[in-house]
Design a protein around this motif. Sequence first.
Motif, PDB file in Angstrom:
ATOM      1  N   GLU A  83       0.586  -1.108   0.600  1.00 41.65           N
ATOM      2  CA  GLU A  83      -0.091  -0.316  -0.077  1.00 41.65           C
ATOM      3  C   GLU A  83       0.574   0.830  -0.079  1.00 41.65           C
ATOM      4  N   SER A  84       1.755   1.299   0.632  1.00 45.13           N
ATOM      5  CA  SER A  84       2.770   2.292   1.269  1.00 45.13           C
ATOM      6  C   SER A  84       3.620   2.906  -0.204  1.00 45.13           C
ATOM      7  N   PRO A 111      10.229  -0.499  -1.005  1.00 45.03           N
ATOM      8  CA  PRO A 111       9.180  -0.846  -0.052  1.00 45.03           C
ATOM      9  C   PRO A 111       9.164  -0.811   1.097  1.00 45.03           C
ATOM     10  N   ARG A 112       9.497  -1.892   2.000  1.00 41.90           N
ATOM     11  CA  ARG A 112      10.080  -1.822   3.407  1.00 41.90           C
ATOM     12  C   ARG A 112      10.425  -0.199   4.318  1.00 41.90           C
ATOM     13  N   TRP A 113      11.176   0.431   3.083  1.00 38.80           N
ATOM     14  CA  TRP A 113      11.960   1.166   3.762  1.00 38.80           C
ATOM     15  C   TRP A 113      11.138   2.293   3.658  1.00 38.80           C
ATOM     16  N   LEU A 114      10.673   2.807   2.801  1.00 38.75           N
ATOM     17  CA  LEU A 114       9.652   3.427   3.075  1.00 38.75           C
ATOM     18  C   LEU A 114       8.844   3.514   3.913  1.00 38.75           C
ATOM     19  N   VAL A 115       8.368   2.565   4.468  1.00 34.97           N
ATOM     20  CA  VAL A 115       6.983   2.107   5.189  1.00 34.97           C
ATOM     21  C   VAL A 115       7.887   2.594   6.446  1.00 34.97           C
ATOM     22  N   ARG A 116       8.936   3.097   6.830  1.00 35.56           N
ATOM     23  CA  ARG A 116       9.994   3.394   8.138  1.00 35.56           C
ATOM     24  C   ARG A 116       9.656   4.676   7.800  1.00 35.56           C
ATOM     25  N   ASP A 122       7.275  10.528   9.207  1.00 32.84           N
ATOM     26  CA  ASP A 122       6.148  11.107   8.947  1.00 32.84           C
ATOM     27  C   ASP A 122       6.383  11.721   7.253  1.00 32.84           C
ATOM     28  N   THR A 123       7.424  11.464   6.501  1.00 33.10           N
ATOM     29  CA  THR A 123       7.971  11.698   5.035  1.00 33.10           C
ATOM     30  C   THR A 123       7.206  11.291   3.845  1.00 33.10           C
ATOM     31  N   SER A 124       6.891  11.475   3.064  1.00 30.11           N
ATOM     32  CA  SER A 124       6.064  11.022   1.826  1.00 30.11           C
ATOM     33  C   SER A 124       7.873  10.594   0.921  1.00 30.11           C
ATOM     34  N   ALA A 125       7.573  10.018  -0.140  1.00 32.08           N
ATOM     35  CA  ALA A 125       8.024  10.212  -1.413  1.00 32.08           C
ATOM     36  C   ALA A 125       7.549   9.240  -2.600  1.00 32.08           C
ATOM     37  N   ALA A 295      17.682   2.726   5.027  1.00 32.52           N
ATOM     38  CA  ALA A 295      18.646   1.765   4.038  1.00 32.52           C
ATOM     39  C   ALA A 295      19.686   0.909   4.683  1.00 32.52           C
ATOM     40  N   GLY A 296      20.289   2.263   5.068  1.00 33.50           N
ATOM     41  CA  GLY A 296      21.565   1.572   6.093  1.00 33.50           C
ATOM     42  C   GLY A 296      22.042   1.005   7.274  1.00 33.50           C
ATOM     43  N   ARG A 297      20.529   0.983   7.819  1.00 34.46           N
ATOM     44  CA  ARG A 297      20.560  -0.455   9.264  1.00 34.46           C
ATOM     45  C   ARG A 297      18.813  -1.911   8.442  1.00 34.46           C
TER      46      ARG A 297
END
Length: 300
Positions: A83-84, A111-116, A122-125, A295-297
């Motif tokens: 969904e994200s 997808p996982r990075w953008l969810v986090r 509270d940032t969209s991309a 991304a790094g962690r």
Amino acid sequence: MDLLPDLPSLRLLADVARLGSIGAAGRTAGISQQSASERLRAIETQTGLVLVQRATTGSTLTPAGRLLVEWSRPLLERAEELESALRTLREDRSRELHVYASMTTAEYLLPRWLVRLRRERDTSASLHATNSETVLDAVRRGQADLGFIEGPADLGGLASRVVGDDHLVLVAEADDPWARRRKPLAAEEITARLLTSREPGSGTRQVVEDAFRAAGAAPPSSEVELTTTTAVLAAVRAGSPPAFVSDRAARAEIDAGRLVEVATDGLDLRREFTAVWVGSKRPPAGPVRDLLGIAGRSTP
């Protein structure tokens, strides 16, 4: 009869377990307690199981309910990632962070990075998935605040940071002659056959071509060229020639027996995931630095 509840119903059941109340779970879902209770009874009817123990002091899940929540957890997490990712694809250029990423990164990591990023900052991309060559061009032109590529590339004029790595594997469908080999294939043997490949400009393709040249062999030619890893895997499953793909992308197919990993000899197929941006070596403060940190962690 379909026994699988829909995603909103599974989320509601998980929230009852987390919050201990049908009313609280309903408020989280944006529905009334009565509607939440009716939906839970509908799940019980659908599955043929008693899932919730109701009491005046609150609600708890039965053993069957707890099992269903545990079994559905990976599905709900994956649905949230999807969904994200869909939201980022449709958001316009006015959003805070504009990301271009090569296909493997876009399909299996971002997808996982953008969810986090959304949860923690509270940032969209907005996300544009393409090949590595186009990513670099977009960053240089200022169309992208941040880019992610795979494998070697000309990074002239760009700052960069390695955020992870993986390696490529050769996969074939189960009935392919290579799937039955016991001895690893040498580069010259692979070159003698047409393969299923990513398109020119892809980081995956560049890693393959560099590995063959380093081994003293000509890079393999293509019978078919496709623009996504998902399309390559689907083509090989359907009987297309073998292909080099990310182990990260192919592992589930290999473990399930839908594809076979073919051993190779003398090829260095390791690669790095690299973030790129314009400016100094230290990334700019704000969303770019936030996403780089995630991304790094997050990349094993």
